[in-house]
Design a protein around this motif. Structure first.
Motif, mmCIF file in Angstrom:
data_model
loop_
_atom_site.group_PDB
_atom_site.id
_atom_site.type_symbol
_atom_site.label_atom_id
_atom_site.label_comp_id
_atom_site.label_asym_id
_atom_site.label_seq_id
_atom_site.Cartn_x
_atom_site.Cartn_y
_atom_site.Cartn_z
ATOM 1 N N PHE A 185 0.901 -8.591 -5.223
ATOM 2 C CA PHE A 185 -0.496 -8.173 -5.020
ATOM 3 C C PHE A 185 -0.598 -6.991 -4.065
ATOM 4 O O PHE A 185 -1.648 -6.383 -3.943
ATOM 5 C CB PHE A 185 -1.365 -9.344 -4.545
ATOM 6 N N LEU A 186 0.493 -6.664 -3.391
ATOM 7 C CA LEU A 186 0.514 -5.534 -2.469
ATOM 8 C C LEU A 186 1.231 -4.348 -3.092
ATOM 9 O O LEU A 186 2.204 -4.528 -3.830
ATOM 10 C CB LEU A 186 1.264 -5.913 -1.176
ATOM 11 N N THR A 187 0.768 -3.148 -2.781
ATOM 12 C CA THR A 187 1.522 -1.957 -3.171
ATOM 13 C C THR A 187 2.716 -1.831 -2.227
ATOM 14 O O THR A 187 2.757 -2.471 -1.159
ATOM 15 C CB THR A 187 0.667 -0.680 -3.065
ATOM 16 N N GLU A 188 3.653 -1.006 -2.571
ATOM 17 C CA GLU A 188 4.807 -0.784 -1.702
ATOM 18 C C GLU A 188 4.358 -0.242 -0.348
ATOM 19 O O GLU A 188 4.858 -0.649 0.706
ATOM 20 C CB GLU A 188 5.794 0.177 -2.380
ATOM 21 N N GLU A 189 3.391 0.651 -0.376
ATOM 22 C CA GLU A 189 2.857 1.227 0.861
ATOM 23 C C GLU A 189 2.207 0.147 1.742
ATOM 24 O O GLU A 189 2.418 0.111 2.961
ATOM 25 C CB GLU A 189 1.841 2.318 0.521
ATOM 26 N N GLU A 190 1.433 -0.740 1.138
ATOM 27 C CA GLU A 190 0.793 -1.820 1.895
ATOM 28 C C GLU A 190 1.835 -2.772 2.473
ATOM 29 O O GLU A 190 1.732 -3.204 3.625
ATOM 30 C CB GLU A 190 -0.173 -2.593 0.995
ATOM 31 N N ARG A 191 2.851 -3.067 1.673
ATOM 32 C CA ARG A 191 3.912 -3.970 2.119
ATOM 33 C C ARG A 191 4.624 -3.392 3.353
ATOM 34 O O ARG A 191 4.846 -4.079 4.346
ATOM 35 C CB ARG A 191 4.908 -4.196 0.974
ATOM 36 N N LYS A 192 4.953 -2.107 3.279
ATOM 37 C CA LYS A 192 5.623 -1.447 4.409
ATOM 38 C C LYS A 192 4.724 -1.415 5.641
ATOM 39 O O LYS A 192 5.193 -1.611 6.762
ATOM 40 C CB LYS A 192 6.032 -0.022 4.012
ATOM 41 N N HIS A 193 3.452 -1.159 5.431
ATOM 42 C CA HIS A 193 2.470 -1.140 6.522
ATOM 43 C C HIS A 193 2.454 -2.488 7.247
ATOM 44 O O HIS A 193 2.493 -2.544 8.484
ATOM 45 C CB HIS A 193 1.092 -0.801 5.937
ATOM 46 N N LEU A 194 2.404 -3.572 6.477
ATOM 47 C CA LEU A 194 2.369 -4.912 7.066
ATOM 48 C C LEU A 194 3.692 -5.271 7.740
ATOM 49 O O LEU A 194 3.712 -5.986 8.746
ATOM 50 C CB LEU A 194 2.007 -5.955 6.003
ATOM 51 N N ASP A 196 4.130 -4.563 11.426
ATOM 52 C CA ASP A 196 3.250 -5.346 12.285
ATOM 53 C C ASP A 196 1.848 -4.748 12.389
ATOM 54 O O ASP A 196 1.161 -4.900 13.389
ATOM 55 C CB ASP A 196 3.862 -5.528 13.682
ATOM 56 N N LYS A 197 1.450 -4.048 11.330
ATOM 57 C CA LYS A 197 0.106 -3.486 11.279
ATOM 58 C C LYS A 197 -0.768 -4.368 10.393
ATOM 59 O O LYS A 197 -0.280 -5.283 9.746
ATOM 60 C CB LYS A 197 0.153 -2.052 10.746
ATOM 61 N N GLU A 198 -2.060 -4.057 10.357
ATOM 62 C CA GLU A 198 -3.023 -4.842 9.591
ATOM 63 C C GLU A 198 -3.675 -3.980 8.527
ATOM 64 O O GLU A 198 -3.706 -2.752 8.646
ATOM 65 C CB GLU A 198 -4.114 -5.378 10.518
#
Length: 153
Positions: A64-73, A76-78
């Protein structure tokens, strides 16, 4: 017993169809995915916790996450994410999605305005309520929808 199980399945199918129809036709969402099926625990509803836990080992999909979102999380980001409630209305305050690394596992959590969301939906969000959390995209933004699947919810 068999008739009641059939009724539960029918209610679930109707709620899922209604949710998907609403997301795709009413609010122009796409890429609808079931993220998790879970029972609400007391810890999900405690005011001092202010979060909904989505344990990674219980997820229906991790896609459900894009690669960019996964890396962001992972850093330790939100991510700020809108949440569609069981009444098919967006909560007026966005949630923050974060990945928590626990001692023996990891969880995603919806936090920050969770208590407000529970308060608005107090008639249906109770301990032992069965819920589904769905992800979808709206103008490429990650959004979530929470559906209560109990027959009387």
């Amino acid at each position: 017993m068999y008739a009641s199980m059939e009724r539960v399945k029918q209610v679930l199918d109707e709620r899922v169809a209604q949710l998907k129809e609403f997301i795709t036709t009413e609010i122009n969402g796409n890429d609808v995915k079931l993220v998790i099926k879970k029972e609400l625990y007391a810890s999900d509803l405690l005011k001092h916790q202010n979060r909904l836990s989505l344990p990674i080992n219980q997820l229906e999909t991790r896609e459900f996450l894009t690669e960019e979102e996964r890396k962001h999380l992972e850093k330790d980001k939100e991510l700020e994410v809108p949440l569609l409630g069981p009444t098919l209305q967006f909560h007026d305050k966005s949630m923050m999605l974060k990945k928590w690394h626990l001692t023996s596992s990891c969880s995603y959590v919806l936090k920050t305005n969770w208590n407000d969301f529970v308060k608005v939906n107090k008639d249906v969000l109770k301990e032992h309520t069965n819920i589904h959390v769905w992800s979808f995209r709206r103008d490429k933004q990650l959004c979530f929808a929470l559906a209560c699947i109990d027959e009387d919810a």
